[in-house]
Scaffold this motif. Structure first.
Motif, PDB file in Angstrom:
ATOM      1  N   SER A  60       0.821  -1.210   0.000  1.00 18.45           N
ATOM      2  CA  SER A  60       0.000   0.000   0.000  1.00 18.45           C
ATOM      3  C   SER A  60       0.856   1.262   0.000  1.00 18.45           C
ATOM      4  O   SER A  60       0.575   2.214  -0.733  1.00 18.45           O
ATOM      5  N   ILE A  61       1.912   1.269   0.816  1.00 23.84           N
ATOM      6  CA  ILE A  61       2.791   2.447   0.868  1.00 23.84           C
ATOM      7  C   ILE A  61       3.396   2.690  -0.500  1.00 23.84           C
ATOM      8  O   ILE A  61       3.361   3.799  -1.038  1.00 23.84           O
ATOM      9  N   ILE A  62       3.952   1.608  -1.079  1.00 26.15           N
ATOM     10  CA  ILE A  62       4.685   1.775  -2.338  1.00 26.15           C
ATOM     11  C   ILE A  62       3.746   2.155  -3.468  1.00 26.15           C
ATOM     12  O   ILE A  62       4.056   3.002  -4.293  1.00 26.15           O
ATOM     13  N   PHE A  63       2.539   1.562  -3.480  1.00 31.33           N
ATOM     14  CA  PHE A  63       1.629   1.982  -4.543  1.00 31.33           C
ATOM     15  C   PHE A  63       1.102   3.386  -4.291  1.00 31.33           C
ATOM     16  O   PHE A  63       1.076   4.227  -5.180  1.00 31.33           O
ATOM     17  N   GLY A  64       0.700   3.641  -3.047  1.00 33.24           N
ATOM     18  CA  GLY A  64       0.065   4.915  -2.743  1.00 33.24           C
ATOM     19  C   GLY A  64       0.980   6.084  -3.022  1.00 33.24           C
ATOM     20  O   GLY A  64       0.543   7.137  -3.469  1.00 33.24           O
ATOM     21  N   LEU A  65       2.270   5.919  -2.761  1.00 40.97           N
ATOM     22  CA  LEU A  65       3.174   7.044  -2.894  1.00 40.97           C
ATOM     23  C   LEU A  65       3.956   7.028  -4.199  1.00 40.97           C
ATOM     24  O   LEU A  65       4.286   8.067  -4.730  1.00 40.97           O
ATOM     25  N   LEU A  66       4.254   5.844  -4.722  1.00 43.04           N
ATOM     26  CA  LEU A  66       5.102   5.788  -5.921  1.00 43.04           C
ATOM     27  C   LEU A  66       4.356   5.322  -7.162  1.00 43.04           C
ATOM     28  O   LEU A  66       4.910   5.311  -8.252  1.00 43.04           O
ATOM     29  N   ASP A  67       3.088   4.882  -7.011  1.00 47.10           N
ATOM     30  CA  ASP A  67       2.335   4.341  -8.146  1.00 47.10           C
ATOM     31  C   ASP A  67       2.984   3.099  -8.736  1.00 47.10           C
ATOM     32  O   ASP A  67       2.881   2.851  -9.927  1.00 47.10           O
ATOM     33  N   VAL A  68       3.663   2.323  -7.914  1.00 46.92           N
ATOM     34  CA  VAL A  68       4.265   1.078  -8.386  1.00 46.92           C
ATOM     35  C   VAL A  68       3.531  -0.076  -7.715  1.00 46.92           C
ATOM     36  O   VAL A  68       3.474  -0.149  -6.495  1.00 46.92           O
ATOM     37  N   LEU A  69       2.930  -0.960  -8.545  1.00 49.09           N
ATOM     38  CA  LEU A  69       2.315  -2.160  -7.968  1.00 49.09           C
ATOM     39  C   LEU A  69       3.433  -3.163  -7.722  1.00 49.09           C
ATOM     40  O   LEU A  69       3.975  -3.733  -8.660  1.00 49.09           O
ATOM     41  N   THR A 232      13.389   6.802  -3.057  1.00 44.47           N
ATOM     42  CA  THR A 232      14.119   5.649  -2.533  1.00 44.47           C
ATOM     43  C   THR A 232      13.715   5.383  -1.092  1.00 44.47           C
ATOM     44  O   THR A 232      13.476   4.242  -0.696  1.00 44.47           O
ATOM     45  N   LEU A 233      13.611   6.455  -0.324  1.00 43.21           N
ATOM     46  CA  LEU A 233      13.247   6.309   1.083  1.00 43.21           C
ATOM     47  C   LEU A 233      11.881   5.644   1.226  1.00 43.21           C
ATOM     48  O   LEU A 233      11.701   4.723   2.034  1.00 43.21           O
ATOM     49  N   VAL A 234      10.926   6.092   0.414  1.00 41.02           N
ATOM     50  CA  VAL A 234       9.584   5.496   0.475  1.00 41.02           C
ATOM     51  C   VAL A 234       9.656   4.007   0.165  1.00 41.02           C
ATOM     52  O   VAL A 234       9.064   3.181   0.870  1.00 41.02           O
ATOM     53  N   PHE A 235      10.408   3.670  -0.873  1.00 45.59           N
ATOM     54  CA  PHE A 235      10.506   2.262  -1.250  1.00 45.59           C
ATOM     55  C   PHE A 235      11.118   1.453  -0.107  1.00 45.59           C
ATOM     56  O   PHE A 235      10.680   0.346   0.193  1.00 45.59           O
ATOM     57  N   ILE A 236      12.124   2.030   0.539  1.00 49.53           N
ATOM     58  CA  ILE A 236      12.765   1.330   1.648  1.00 49.53           C
ATOM     59  C   ILE A 236      11.780   1.130   2.797  1.00 49.53           C
ATOM     60  O   ILE A 236      11.716   0.048   3.391  1.00 49.53           O
ATOM     61  N   VAL A 237      10.986   2.149   3.092  1.00 52.44           N
ATOM     62  CA  VAL A 237       9.992   1.983   4.162  1.00 52.44           C
ATOM     63  C   VAL A 237       9.080   0.804   3.829  1.00 52.44           C
ATOM     64  O   VAL A 237       8.823  -0.066   4.667  1.00 52.44           O
ATOM     65  N   GLY A 277      -3.696   2.963  -2.619  1.00 56.89           N
ATOM     66  CA  GLY A 277      -3.141   4.263  -2.285  1.00 56.89           C
ATOM     67  C   GLY A 277      -3.604   4.823  -0.958  1.00 56.89           C
ATOM     68  O   GLY A 277      -3.158   5.872  -0.552  1.00 56.89           O
ATOM     69  N   SER A 278      -4.501   4.120  -0.271  1.00 58.74           N
ATOM     70  CA  SER A 278      -4.916   4.623   1.035  1.00 58.74           C
ATOM     71  C   SER A 278      -4.383   3.707   2.132  1.00 58.74           C
ATOM     72  O   SER A 278      -4.792   2.555   2.237  1.00 58.74           O
ATOM     73  N   TYR A 279      -3.454   4.233   2.918  1.00 56.81           N
ATOM     74  CA  TYR A 279      -2.854   3.409   3.963  1.00 56.81           C
ATOM     75  C   TYR A 279      -3.883   3.059   5.027  1.00 56.81           C
ATOM     76  O   TYR A 279      -3.961   1.920   5.486  1.00 56.81           O
ATOM     77  N   GLU A 280      -4.707   4.032   5.399  1.00 58.97           N
ATOM     78  CA  GLU A 280      -5.753   3.775   6.387  1.00 58.97           C
ATOM     79  C   GLU A 280      -6.701   2.701   5.874  1.00 58.97           C
ATOM     80  O   GLU A 280      -7.111   1.807   6.616  1.00 58.97           O
ATOM     81  N   GLY A 281      -7.036   2.810   4.587  1.00 59.50           N
ATOM     82  CA  GLY A 281      -7.942   1.829   3.987  1.00 59.50           C
ATOM     83  C   GLY A 281      -7.369   0.429   4.109  1.00 59.50           C
ATOM     84  O   GLY A 281      -8.072  -0.514   4.471  1.00 59.50           O
ATOM     85  N   THR A 282      -6.073   0.289   3.837  1.00 62.79           N
ATOM     86  CA  THR A 282      -5.438  -1.018   3.944  1.00 62.79           C
ATOM     87  C   THR A 282      -5.531  -1.545   5.363  1.00 62.79           C
ATOM     88  O   THR A 282      -5.836  -2.716   5.585  1.00 62.79           O
ATOM     89  N   ALA A 283      -5.280  -0.664   6.336  1.00 62.32           N
ATOM     90  CA  ALA A 283      -5.323  -1.089   7.733  1.00 62.32           C
ATOM     91  C   ALA A 283      -6.717  -1.596   8.092  1.00 62.32           C
ATOM     92  O   ALA A 283      -6.870  -2.701   8.642  1.00 62.32           O
ATOM     93  N   VAL A 284      -7.741  -0.814   7.755  1.00 61.89           N
ATOM     94  CA  VAL A 284      -9.113  -1.210   8.096  1.00 61.89           C
ATOM     95  C   VAL A 284      -9.487  -2.493   7.368  1.00 61.89           C
ATOM     96  O   VAL A 284     -10.022  -3.435   7.959  1.00 61.89           O
TER      97      VAL A 284
END
Lengths: 334, 351
Positions: A60-69, A232-237, A277-284
């Motif tokens: 979710s982080i990587i798609f939401g922020l980088l648009d990479v599935l 890069t930082l986002v991908f690492i997270v 792309g929604s981190y909260e959505g993924t959590a719920v």
């Protein structure tokens, strides 16, 4: 890219639906299996949700922020588990306390995630940001290679679940059923990841830079910040969340080659239900899906005496959610 | 008449040559290896190579069908295995349970996959892009779960699968191998011509315009949904043809794995290696991968005392090919070659 201001809008019908869904499942559980049975189901549902979340979070982080599935997310999860377990079991018990060894292994898993994430993002993903379908195909390839590398090094036999350190070992009773403390630990770590990343993105300077960098890269570059480093930082997270999750679940499930793919499908479903792309959505959605699985497992056990409904039930939830809301529960409208 | 024929030959000589070579292949292999292409009993080197090429044709049909949808119409799907599996399962179950002939079963299978294609396609009206791709993956997964489920074991045989009842001349024995070779080659060629004909038709032009920019095609006045549905239905039916051929070739044994991710990833990879959105690309990609696997399987080499068998690492090799193609050859083999040729034609310094 989501405009920053829009993130705070409330979607009360969605929340109402989610709450109604949980209540309905709980009521059904209570009526069919008794109140205690329903509580146990909630507990095991949250646990299953957390297991899925550990793979889904990075996705979710990587798609939401980088648009990479990123289909390699399951592979990262597996690599983290193998490296962590190997270190944890190879530290002789005399040399240090198990607790310290466990922490060290968690550290090793995190380090693996950092290195792997940095190498893959800089070396492979970075040249492809302009071709979205290709990043997706690339991650397919990466996941196959990761799996085979692990296969080549550790062989096909699964690594058995190691004993957790003493302070996480043991059992406690809940309404007449035994539960291991370690399950609570998994749930705790899951919630920690959930809120940790949310706080990181929303409340810290780095988070602000990340969101700004995705919203308007040129402006951020003009401020003297290297946007590529932010990516890069986002991908690492995203990678670290997966490798850490992989290590955390090993005392419960062990490490095996299919563990990544097994959780990946659930993770993708969760991310889709929550809205890409929604981190909260993924959590719920993780907790929703976990709970659904737990109830479905109980029903299949009771009425069919075979695991029938688990997978079908979450697929059904996904199809239903998508048909009603084509961008998932919290997804941005297209 | 003659000028038209000449033009036809000038445009298609490469395809015709390839077809001629493939048609003569069993005889050529028979001569080279000194083995009888039509042995009375038992397999030999001739039948082995016929088998390899049969698999290339089947895999090629699957890749071409995937490319029709993904390469020409721009519909990304992760659930192509759905059609591959459903074709095989419906054809087999219809013959086994309803007692109809195998031919009727196949027609029924095509009809069912057309309907399924229509239904999943209709969903694409609401669900777009990555969501649609994953939606199709979920649908394929539903059928995978159903196929291996014990509840339906009477019909599907659950994890063990079931066997097709096929006419005598289709039974996969070494003796029938050559017949099957020509049957699959014929179907493969027909599928190739069919897809080429479609893409060069007015409808095919609309497919391409949807791939380039769906909104623009809509604005011009085309009902893009109808054309997307057409593309998905055709792709689904062709994939189910491949599924039926595949099962008949594999000892008539249908297994739940037919719905597995392999049969989605393989055609995707083949299209990519050969060239997405080209006519011959997917088939060439399928041939490269299949031959690569066949040839590499036997190879083993030794580094510092440890013998490495390539066959064991075939998945890793595939993954690396995937990465290299995506990074370095995004147009695939055929696409890159066509670009190179086009550039050479434009080059004024030539000759």
């Amino acid at each position: 890219m989501t405009p920053l201001a829009e993130e705070r809008r409330t979607l009360s019908p969605t929340w109402l639906f989610i709450m109604a869904y949980f209540c309905a499942l709980f009521l059904y559980g209570a009526l069919d299996f008794g109140f205690a049975g329903a509580i146990v189901m909630v507990f095991s549902g949250i646990l299953q949700g957390m297991l899925i979340f550990m793979v889904a979070a990075g996705f979710s982080i990587i798609f939401g922020l980088l648009d990479v599935l990123n289909f390699a997310q399951g592979g990262f999860f597996m690599v983290g588990a193998y490296i962590g377990v190997t270190l944890y079991t190879s530290i002789p018990p005399e040399s240090m306390s198990r607790g310290l060894a466990f922490l060290l292994s968690l550290g090793a898993a995190i380090l693996t995630g950092v290195v792997m994430g940095a190498v893959i993002e800089i070396g492979l993903i970075r040249p492809l940001y302009k071709r979205p379908v290709f990043t997706l195909l690339l991650t397919f390839g990466i996941s196959a290679v990761l799996r085979e590398v692990v296969h080549a090094i550790w062989g096909a036999a699964p690594l058995p679940p190691p004993d957790p350190p003493d302070f996480l070992d043991g059992k406690f009773a809940l309404l007449g059923q035994d539960f291991s403390v370690y399950r609570l630990f998994i749930i705790a770590i899951g919630f920690l990841m959930m809120f940790g990343v949310m706080l990181l993105l929303r409340r810290t300077r780095i988070g602000i830079i990340i969101r700004a960098g995705l919203h308007d890269p040129e402006m951020v570059e003009a401020l003297g910040i290297d946007v590529r480093r932010v990516f890069t930082l986002v991908f690492i997270v995203g990678t670290v969340v997966a490798t850490l999750g992989g290590m955390v679940v090993t005392p419960f499930r062990g490490a095996y080659l299919e563990m990544g793919d097994e959780f990946l499908l659930g993770a993708i479903i969760v991310v889709i239900i929550g809205g890409l792309g929604s981190y909260e959505g993924t959590a719920v959605a993780s907790i929703m899906v976990g709970f659904t699985r737990a109830v479905a497992a109980q029903i299949s056990l009771e009425y069919f005496n075979a695991p029938v409904l688990e997978e079908l039930s979450i697929l059904a939830v996904m199809v239903f959610v998508l048909l009603v809301r084509p961008s998932g529960l919290f997804g941005r409208e297209e | 008449m003659v000028p038209r024929l000449r033009r036809f030959l000038a445009e298609n000589w490469a395809y015709l040559l390839a077809l001629a070579v493939l048609a003569l292949l069993p005889a050529i292999v028979g001569l080279l290896t000194g083995s009888d292409p039509t042995p009375r009993r038992g397999g030999n080197e001739s039948t082995y190579w016929q088998g390899v090429f049969i698999q290339i044709y089947i895999f090629g049909i699957l890749a071409i069908s995937y490319n029709l949808m993904f390469g020409f119409t721009g519909v990304l799907s992760f659930g192509h295995a759905l059609f591959f599996g459903i074709g095989a399962y419906i054809a087999g179950i219809a013959t086994n349970e309803l007692g109809v002939g195998f031919g009727v079963g196949c027609v029924l299978a095509l009809a069912v996959s057309a309907v399924l294609g229509l239904l999943t396609g209709l969903v694409s009206l609401r669900i777009k892009g990555a969501y649609f791709a994953i939606f199709t993956m979920a649908i394929a997964q539903v059928f995978f779960v159903l196929a291996k489920n014990r509840l339906l074991a009477d019909i599907t045989g659950a994890e063990d699968g079931f066997f097709f009842i096929v006419p005598q001349w289709l039974t996969p024995t070494p003796k029938n191998r050559l017949t099957y070779y020509y049957l699959t080659l014929l179907i493969f060629a027909l599928v190739f011509v069919f897809v080429r004909r479609i893409i060069n038709s007015p409808a095919g032009r609309v497919f391409l315009s949807i791939r380039e920019n769906e909104e623009r095609a809509q604005t011009i006045g085309y009902n893009t949904l109808a054309f997307k549905l057409l593309s998905i239905v055709f792709a689904g039916m062709l994939a189910s043809v491949a599924g039926i051929l595949h099962v008949v070739f594999n000892q008539r044994h249908a297994l739940p794995g037919l719905f597995g991710a392999t049969y989605t990833v393989d055609p995707l990879l083949a299209s990519l290696v050969g060239g997405v959105g080209t006519f011959s690309g997917p088939a060439i990609g399928a041939a490269i991968l299949q031959l690569g696997e066949t040839l590499l399987r036997g190879i083993e080499f030794t580094i510092g005392g440890t013998t490495i068998q390539v066959a064991e690492y075939w998945m890793m090799v595939l993954g690396i090919i995937f990465i290299i193609v995506v990074m370095a050859l995004p147009q695939g083999v055929v696409g890159t070659w066509m670009r190179w040729r086009a550039r050479r034609r434009l080059d004024p310094d030539r000759d």
